[in-house]
Design a protein around this motif. Structure first.
Motif, mmCIF file in Angstrom:
data_model
loop_
_atom_site.group_PDB
_atom_site.id
_atom_site.type_symbol
_atom_site.label_atom_id
_atom_site.label_comp_id
_atom_site.label_asym_id
_atom_site.label_seq_id
_atom_site.Cartn_x
_atom_site.Cartn_y
_atom_site.Cartn_z
ATOM 1 N N SER A 1 96.485 105.491 71.765
ATOM 2 C CA SER A 1 96.500 106.731 72.193
ATOM 3 C C SER A 1 97.121 107.376 70.528
ATOM 4 N N LEU B 1 93.092 111.368 70.718
ATOM 5 C CA LEU B 1 93.494 112.353 71.908
ATOM 6 C C LEU B 1 94.612 113.999 72.716
ATOM 7 N N LYS C 1 89.394 113.677 76.164
ATOM 8 C CA LYS C 1 89.931 112.814 76.981
ATOM 9 C C LYS C 1 88.799 111.802 77.794
ATOM 10 N N ARG C 2 87.289 112.600 77.330
ATOM 11 C CA ARG C 2 86.152 111.817 77.278
ATOM 12 C C ARG C 2 85.685 111.597 77.061
ATOM 13 N N MET D 1 88.369 107.847 76.642
ATOM 14 C CA MET D 1 88.309 107.135 77.553
ATOM 15 C C MET D 1 86.778 105.829 76.962
ATOM 16 N N ILE E 1 88.180 103.408 75.763
ATOM 17 C CA ILE E 1 88.586 102.838 76.353
ATOM 18 C C ILE E 1 87.227 101.201 77.427
ATOM 19 N N LYS E 2 86.789 102.349 77.455
ATOM 20 C CA LYS E 2 84.792 101.706 77.713
ATOM 21 C C LYS E 2 84.708 100.628 76.493
ATOM 22 N N LYS F 1 87.236 97.008 76.106
ATOM 23 C CA LYS F 1 87.217 96.533 76.884
ATOM 24 C C LYS F 1 85.451 95.475 76.987
ATOM 25 N N VAL F 2 84.594 96.349 76.461
ATOM 26 C CA VAL F 2 83.494 95.310 76.191
ATOM 27 C C VAL F 2 83.359 94.295 75.125
#
Lengths: 437, 87
Positions: A321, A351, A423-424, A427, A430-431, A434-435
């Motif tokens: 971030s 962020l 924050k949303r 996040m 981040i997701k 991961k994908v």
């Protein structure tokens, strides 16, 4: 012989309006709490430079009773930021009145040695390396000199370097500890009052020494979140890669300050994340290209501006971030700057954002220029060097405009809804990451 | 997946992110105090939880889901809502 080292941690905003606002702004409060609770790395280094047969006690100023009895020491060393230097002088005066010799050091003392000398038996100018061991030797002989000059280069070379005494922090409640990997910064912004003011050139600590320090810090403070106390950690890519490879096995989570150029190197970003880097603070300074004119001698930041947004995106996509730092009140800033900063923060997906007011810390090129131009509001304003109090006349707005604009911007950026939106967004990154991985 | 399995997954994930064992942390213990989970780590935990259970924490929960118990209750609410949704 017993030496007491007293750290003047924490900074209090002078403006009552801002102090009151801080209570209601979650992100402002959380970062302020982190900064206020950082131990003094300078004094831990001084402790390490003290001969082993001398007993050393490390104390935070707020641990001491304000009007109570003074703890007994044979010699007292005090280090302070500019904003708390008057409290440091007061403490020094009390010890001296009690017959205990006092040594003052740190950035402010190095910039204002004559002022500091009025409150001390001796002062250390620059870093402690090359000064403190001699001072202790002279003190033991009863021949302590009024001034010592620390080394401005080669501070990490054998014979000069000492590993900070992190063991002195054992049993204390710190949520972060600081470890330094370098001193100085080649960009050299006019307002900067950090370690580049006490070093003749950028100096990088050998990787093996940093690793040893991180191990010691980890052992002392039970796996803390580490804050690298650098002005610009990744100036040297080769050093950076070696450093990241060496610290990855330590399984730390850490934060540092660096410049936007880390985004140019995807492999470096990957290594940073793998080594535990979870946030970097970048001095973006201004949300417009023109706003960066003249900020540093080579207009380095201005030349990088067009890539700011893409760079932030690349860094955050790497799982790191970005805390974007903005300085309000630059000579190019008019009253429109506050909305521009708010919009940049929203558009860029940062962020976190750190909003501060341009502050002429004594000894900086900015201080000397504003003084020359007759734009300082007071001759002596050290307790207002908080980064949130206005101490000069801005070029394109009034002092009141700057103060009111800062308060307005704090409300716009640090309110709970905006913080939640940022924050949303992070996040989601981040997701997505991961994908992809 | 049972609630016990969800709790076990949460504890494993917290352990991995914070670097401290979370297997015996009390359900209502604040995760920052119990395992040193910092604000950035908490965002990682929230994001991974959303990803795994395919839902979004509401805005309030983003700030208040600071314990294993609160996170489990948020997941349970989502699962209950999913069960009652019309096909």
């Amino acid at each position: 012989m017993r030496v007491g080292l007293i750290a003047m941690s924490g900074v209090r905003v002078r403006s009552e309006e801002l102090a009151a606002m801080g209570v209601t702004l979650p992100q402002f409060v959380s970062r302020g709490r982190v900064i206020a609770s950082l131990p003094s790395l300078g004094l831990l280094t001084v402790a390490a430079l003290t001969p082993q047969d001398v007993e050393v006690a490390y104390r935070e100023i707020d641990e001491l009773p304000p009007d109570g009895a003074l703890e007994e020491f044979d010699l007292v060393g005090i280090s302070s930021f500019t904003a708390r230097i008057d409290a440091a002088y007061e403490m020094a005066d009390r010890y001296r009145a009690a017959g205990v010799p006092v040594v003052l050091g740190g950035l402010h003392v190095s910039m204002m040695p004559d002022e500091a000398a009025r409150h001390a038996d001796s002062i250390v100018i620059g870093g402690a390396e090359g000064a403190w061991p001699q001072l202790i030797e002279d003190f033991r002989r009863g021949e302590m000199r009024p001034r010592y000059q620390g080394l401005q280069k080669d501070v990490f070379k054998p014979g000069n370097y000492a590993k900070p005494r992190f063991d002195l922090l054992k049993g204390r409640a710190y949520n972060r500890v600081t470890v330094q990997t370098s001193r100085g910064c080649p960009i050299n912004c006019e307002f900067c009052a950090a370690s580049l003011r006490i070093t003749s050139s950028f100096q990088q600590k050998p990787v093996d020494l940093v690793v040893e320090e991180l191990r010691a810090a980890k052992e002392a403070v039970d796996l803390p979140f580490v804050e690298l106390a650098d002005d610009n950690s990744f100036v040297n890519g080769k050093w950076g890669r070696a450093f990241l490879g060496a610290i990855a096995p330590l399984e730390l989570r850490w934060f540092t300050e660096t410049d936007i150029s880390v985004a140019d190197d995807p492999e470096l970003l990957r290594l940073m994340h793998a080594a535990g880097c979870r946030q970097i603070l970048i001095g973006l300074e201004s949300p417009t290209r023109e706003g960066l004119e003249g900020l540093d001698p080579h207009n380095w930041k201005k030349r990088r501006f067009d890539g700011y947004r893409a760079a932030i995106e690349r860094i955050q996509a790497a799982g790191i971030s970005v805390n974007g730092c903005f300085v309000l009140g630059l000579d190019t800033h008019g009253p429109e700057i506050f909305e521009e900063v708010r919009d940049f923060i929203r558009d860029s997906g940062l962020l976190e954002a750190q909003l501060t007011v341009l502050t002429p810390f004594p000894g900086t090129p900015l201080y000397h220029r504003l003084r020359r131009e007759g734009r300082l509001l007071q001759d002596r304003f050290w307790d207002r060097c908080t980064l949130f109090d206005v101490n000069f006349r801005p070029r394109h707005m009034s002092v009141g405009d700057l103060e009111a604009g800062l308060r307005w911007l704090f409300g716009e950026v640090y309110n709970a809804a905006e913080f939640t939106r940022r924050k949303r967004h992070y996040m989601d990154i981040i997701k997505q990451r991961k994908v992809l991985h | 997946m049972t609630q016990g399995e969800r709790e076990a997954w949460l504890r494993r994930t917290i352990t991995r992110i914070s670097g401290r064992p979370a297997h015996e942390v009390a359900l209502e213990a604040d995760l920052e105090e119990a395992v040193g989970l910092d604000s950035l780590g908490r965002l990682e935990l929230l994001a991974e939880t959303e990803e795994r259970y395919d839902f979004l924490f509401d805005d309030e929960a983003l700030s208040t889901a600071t314990t294993i118990g609160r996170m489990l209750r948020a997941i349970d609410r989502h699962m209950a809502d999913a069960d009652t949704e019309p096909a």
